[in-house]
Scaffold this motif. Structure first.
Motif, PDB file in Angstrom:
ATOM      1  N   PRO A 190       0.785  -1.238   0.000  1.00 15.43           N
ATOM      2  CA  PRO A 190       0.000   0.000   0.000  1.00 15.43           C
ATOM      3  C   PRO A 190       0.818   1.290   0.000  1.00 15.43           C
ATOM      4  CG  PRO A 190      -0.932  -1.570   1.544  1.00 15.43           C
ATOM      5  CD  PRO A 190       0.375  -2.147   1.079  1.00 15.43           C
ATOM      6  N   LEU A 191       2.109   1.220   0.366  1.00 20.06           N
ATOM      7  CA  LEU A 191       2.913   2.435   0.473  1.00 20.06           C
ATOM      8  C   LEU A 191       3.978   2.600  -0.602  1.00 20.06           C
ATOM      9  CD1 LEU A 191       3.499   2.479   4.340  1.00 20.06           C
ATOM     10  CD2 LEU A 191       1.761   3.711   3.017  1.00 20.06           C
ATOM     11  N   MET A 192       4.363   1.506  -1.257  1.00 20.90           N
ATOM     12  CA  MET A 192       5.464   1.619  -2.210  1.00 20.90           C
ATOM     13  C   MET A 192       5.418   0.497  -3.244  1.00 20.90           C
ATOM     14  SD  MET A 192       8.571   0.637   0.355  1.00 20.90           S
ATOM     15  CE  MET A 192       8.700  -1.007   1.037  1.00 20.90           C
ATOM     16  N   GLN A 193       6.161   0.717  -4.327  1.00 22.32           N
ATOM     17  CA  GLN A 193       6.276  -0.312  -5.352  1.00 22.32           C
ATOM     18  C   GLN A 193       7.607  -0.155  -6.058  1.00 22.32           C
ATOM     19  OE1 GLN A 193       2.837   0.603  -7.835  1.00 22.32           O
ATOM     20  NE2 GLN A 193       4.240   1.139  -9.486  1.00 22.32           N
ATOM     21  N   GLY A 194       8.088  -1.275  -6.595  1.00 22.96           N
ATOM     22  CA  GLY A 194       9.345  -1.253  -7.327  1.00 22.96           C
ATOM     23  C   GLY A 194       9.374  -2.378  -8.336  1.00 22.96           C
ATOM     24  N   ASP A 195      10.106  -2.159  -9.414  1.00 24.60           N
ATOM     25  CA  ASP A 195      10.223  -3.151 -10.476  1.00 24.60           C
ATOM     26  C   ASP A 195      11.683  -3.430 -10.764  1.00 24.60           C
ATOM     27  OD1 ASP A 195       7.418  -3.484 -11.122  1.00 24.60           O
ATOM     28  OD2 ASP A 195       7.505  -1.440 -11.910  1.00 24.60           O
ATOM     29  N   GLY A 196      11.985  -4.694 -11.016  1.00 23.82           N
ATOM     30  CA  GLY A 196      13.332  -5.101 -11.350  1.00 23.82           C
ATOM     31  C   GLY A 196      14.272  -5.004 -10.163  1.00 23.82           C
ATOM     32  N   VAL A 197      15.473  -5.467 -10.385  1.00 23.35           N
ATOM     33  CA  VAL A 197      16.479  -5.487  -9.320  1.00 23.35           C
ATOM     34  C   VAL A 197      16.739  -4.081  -8.792  1.00 23.35           C
ATOM     35  CG1 VAL A 197      18.916  -5.981  -8.849  1.00 23.35           C
ATOM     36  CG2 VAL A 197      17.539  -7.611 -10.137  1.00 23.35           C
ATOM     37  N   ASP A 198      16.878  -3.096  -9.672  1.00 27.38           N
ATOM     38  CA  ASP A 198      17.165  -1.725  -9.224  1.00 27.38           C
ATOM     39  C   ASP A 198      16.031  -1.149  -8.387  1.00 27.38           C
ATOM     40  OD1 ASP A 198      19.628  -1.755 -10.523  1.00 27.38           O
ATOM     41  OD2 ASP A 198      18.844  -0.790 -12.334  1.00 27.38           O
ATOM     42  N   GLY A 199      14.805  -1.343  -8.836  1.00 25.17           N
ATOM     43  CA  GLY A 199      13.663  -0.796  -8.109  1.00 25.17           C
ATOM     44  C   GLY A 199      13.472  -1.437  -6.751  1.00 25.17           C
ATOM     45  N   ASP A 205      15.832  -3.041  -4.993  1.00 26.91           N
ATOM     46  CA  ASP A 205      16.975  -2.652  -4.168  1.00 26.91           C
ATOM     47  C   ASP A 205      16.758  -1.262  -3.567  1.00 26.91           C
ATOM     48  OD1 ASP A 205      19.691  -3.044  -3.126  1.00 26.91           O
ATOM     49  OD2 ASP A 205      20.256  -1.485  -4.567  1.00 26.91           O
ATOM     50  N   ALA A 206      16.225  -0.346  -4.342  1.00 25.05           N
ATOM     51  CA  ALA A 206      15.955   1.012  -3.844  1.00 25.05           C
ATOM     52  C   ALA A 206      14.914   0.989  -2.721  1.00 25.05           C
ATOM     53  CB  ALA A 206      15.495   1.910  -4.992  1.00 25.05           C
ATOM     54  N   LEU A 207      13.897   0.130  -2.840  1.00 22.31           N
ATOM     55  CA  LEU A 207      12.898   0.017  -1.778  1.00 22.31           C
ATOM     56  C   LEU A 207      13.523  -0.473  -0.478  1.00 22.31           C
ATOM     57  CD1 LEU A 207       9.895  -1.683  -3.617  1.00 22.31           C
ATOM     58  CD2 LEU A 207      10.194   0.733  -3.076  1.00 22.31           C
ATOM     59  N   VAL A 208      14.305  -1.538  -0.575  1.00 16.09           N
ATOM     60  CA  VAL A 208      14.940  -2.110   0.612  1.00 16.09           C
ATOM     61  C   VAL A 208      15.852  -1.074   1.262  1.00 16.09           C
ATOM     62  CG1 VAL A 208      16.513  -3.895   1.453  1.00 16.09           C
ATOM     63  CG2 VAL A 208      14.777  -4.472  -0.256  1.00 16.09           C
ATOM     64  N   SER A 209      16.664  -0.417   0.470  1.00 15.14           N
ATOM     65  CA  SER A 209      17.567   0.609   0.987  1.00 15.14           C
ATOM     66  C   SER A 209      16.791   1.742   1.660  1.00 15.14           C
ATOM     67  CB  SER A 209      18.427   1.158  -0.149  1.00 15.14           C
ATOM     68  OG  SER A 209      19.283   2.171   0.323  1.00 15.14           O
ATOM     69  N   GLY A 210      15.686   2.150   1.052  1.00 16.96           N
ATOM     70  CA  GLY A 210      14.867   3.216   1.625  1.00 16.96           C
ATOM     71  C   GLY A 210      14.276   2.845   2.976  1.00 16.96           C
ATOM     72  N   VAL A 211      13.797   1.616   3.106  1.00 17.02           N
ATOM     73  CA  VAL A 211      13.249   1.161   4.392  1.00 17.02           C
ATOM     74  C   VAL A 211      14.358   1.125   5.439  1.00 17.02           C
ATOM     75  CG1 VAL A 211      12.215  -0.808   5.607  1.00 17.02           C
ATOM     76  CG2 VAL A 211      11.311  -0.091   3.395  1.00 17.02           C
ATOM     77  N   GLN A 212      15.529   0.648   5.062  1.00 12.83           N
ATOM     78  CA  GLN A 212      16.642   0.599   6.004  1.00 12.83           C
ATOM     79  C   GLN A 212      17.058   1.998   6.464  1.00 12.83           C
ATOM     80  OE1 GLN A 212      19.641  -1.636   3.941  1.00 12.83           O
ATOM     81  NE2 GLN A 212      18.629  -3.598   4.358  1.00 12.83           N
ATOM     82  N   GLN A 213      17.037   2.956   5.561  1.00 10.85           N
ATOM     83  CA  GLN A 213      17.390   4.327   5.922  1.00 10.85           C
ATOM     84  C   GLN A 213      16.340   4.952   6.840  1.00 10.85           C
ATOM     85  OE1 GLN A 213      18.253   6.531   2.327  1.00 10.85           O
ATOM     86  NE2 GLN A 213      19.740   4.995   1.678  1.00 10.85           N
ATOM     87  N   ARG A 214      15.077   4.651   6.583  1.00  9.77           N
ATOM     88  CA  ARG A 214      13.997   5.217   7.407  1.00  9.77           C
ATOM     89  C   ARG A 214      13.955   4.600   8.805  1.00  9.77           C
ATOM     90  NH1 ARG A 214       9.068   8.198   6.864  1.00  9.77           N
ATOM     91  NH2 ARG A 214       7.537   7.408   8.334  1.00  9.77           N
ATOM     92  N   PHE A 215      14.307   3.320   8.908  1.00 13.54           N
ATOM     93  CA  PHE A 215      14.264   2.604  10.183  1.00 13.54           C
ATOM     94  C   PHE A 215      15.626   1.947  10.453  1.00 13.54           C
ATOM     95  CE2 PHE A 215       9.966   2.462   8.338  1.00 13.54           C
ATOM     96  CZ  PHE A 215       9.250   3.122   9.340  1.00 13.54           C
ATOM     97  N   PRO A 216      16.668   2.744  10.712  1.00  9.49           N
ATOM     98  CA  PRO A 216      18.025   2.189  10.819  1.00  9.49           C
ATOM     99  C   PRO A 216      18.231   1.217  11.981  1.00  9.49           C
ATOM    100  CG  PRO A 216      18.004   4.484  11.477  1.00  9.49           C
ATOM    101  CD  PRO A 216      16.647   4.191  10.907  1.00  9.49           C
ATOM    102  N   GLU A 217      17.447   1.301  13.015  1.00  4.94           N
ATOM    103  CA  GLU A 217      17.613   0.423  14.175  1.00  4.94           C
ATOM    104  C   GLU A 217      16.677  -0.779  14.145  1.00  4.94           C
ATOM    105  OE1 GLU A 217      20.109   1.019  16.307  1.00  4.94           O
ATOM    106  OE2 GLU A 217      20.573   2.746  15.020  1.00  4.94           O
ATOM    107  N   PHE A 218      15.868  -0.893  13.104  1.00  2.00           N
ATOM    108  CA  PHE A 218      14.881  -1.978  13.011  1.00  2.00           C
ATOM    109  C   PHE A 218      15.395  -3.099  12.114  1.00  2.00           C
ATOM    110  CE2 PHE A 218      10.595   0.343  13.915  1.00  2.00           C
ATOM    111  CZ  PHE A 218      11.117   0.875  15.064  1.00  2.00           C
ATOM    112  N   ARG A 219      14.894  -4.302  12.390  1.00  2.00           N
ATOM    113  CA  ARG A 219      15.187  -5.465  11.557  1.00  2.00           C
ATOM    114  C   ARG A 219      13.894  -6.225  11.299  1.00  2.00           C
ATOM    115  NH1 ARG A 219      19.958  -7.142  10.433  1.00  2.00           N
ATOM    116  NH2 ARG A 219      19.527  -9.348  10.588  1.00  2.00           N
TER     117      ARG A 219
END
Length: 121
Positions: free
Chosen positions: A40-49, A51-65
């Motif tokens: 509901p909040l994001m979408q991505g296509d292909g390896v680049d898209g 990867d960008a989603l995963v990186s964005g979540v990690q940046q937004r929640f750096p202490e979360f796993r």
């Protein structure tokens, strides 16, 4: 036969991988080149898209796993499992359920649902 637990474990490991090179290597091994992800909040296509989603979540929640909640299940080319995102050794304030479509044992399409999201997350 597809190892459902291995698909879910690999998926969670990808979202927790902080090393850019290793994360892209995981994507190349575990996902198809034409893979897509949508929730509901994001979408991505292909390896680049994706990867960008995963990186964005990690940046937004750096202490979360991410961690898997319960066991994965599935049939045919489909896998379903629930996950939580939060600090280590604490309740997960963010939770969801993902439905994964496979192609030749690799992730081709993910449709995610957010089951619990605190206001402002």
């Amino acid at each position: 036969m597809t190892d459902i637990a291995a698909i879910a474990d690999g998926y969670i490991a990808l979202w927790n991988e902080r090393d850019d090179v290793e994360r892209r290597a995981r994507l190349a091994r575990q996902w198809t080149a034409d893979a897509s992800y949508v929730d509901p909040l994001m979408q991505g296509d292909g390896v680049d898209g994706i990867d960008a989603l995963v990186s964005g979540v990690q940046q937004r929640f750096p202490e979360f796993r991410f961690r898997q909640l319960g066991a994965a299940d599935g049939h045919g080319n489909y896998v379903r499992f629930s996950w939580g995102l939060g600090p280590d050794k604490a309740d997960c304030p963010i939770q969801g359920t993902d439905f994964v479509e496979l192609a030749d044992g690799r992730i081709r399409r993910v449709t995610g649902f957010l089951d619990k999201v605190p206001e402002g997350a």
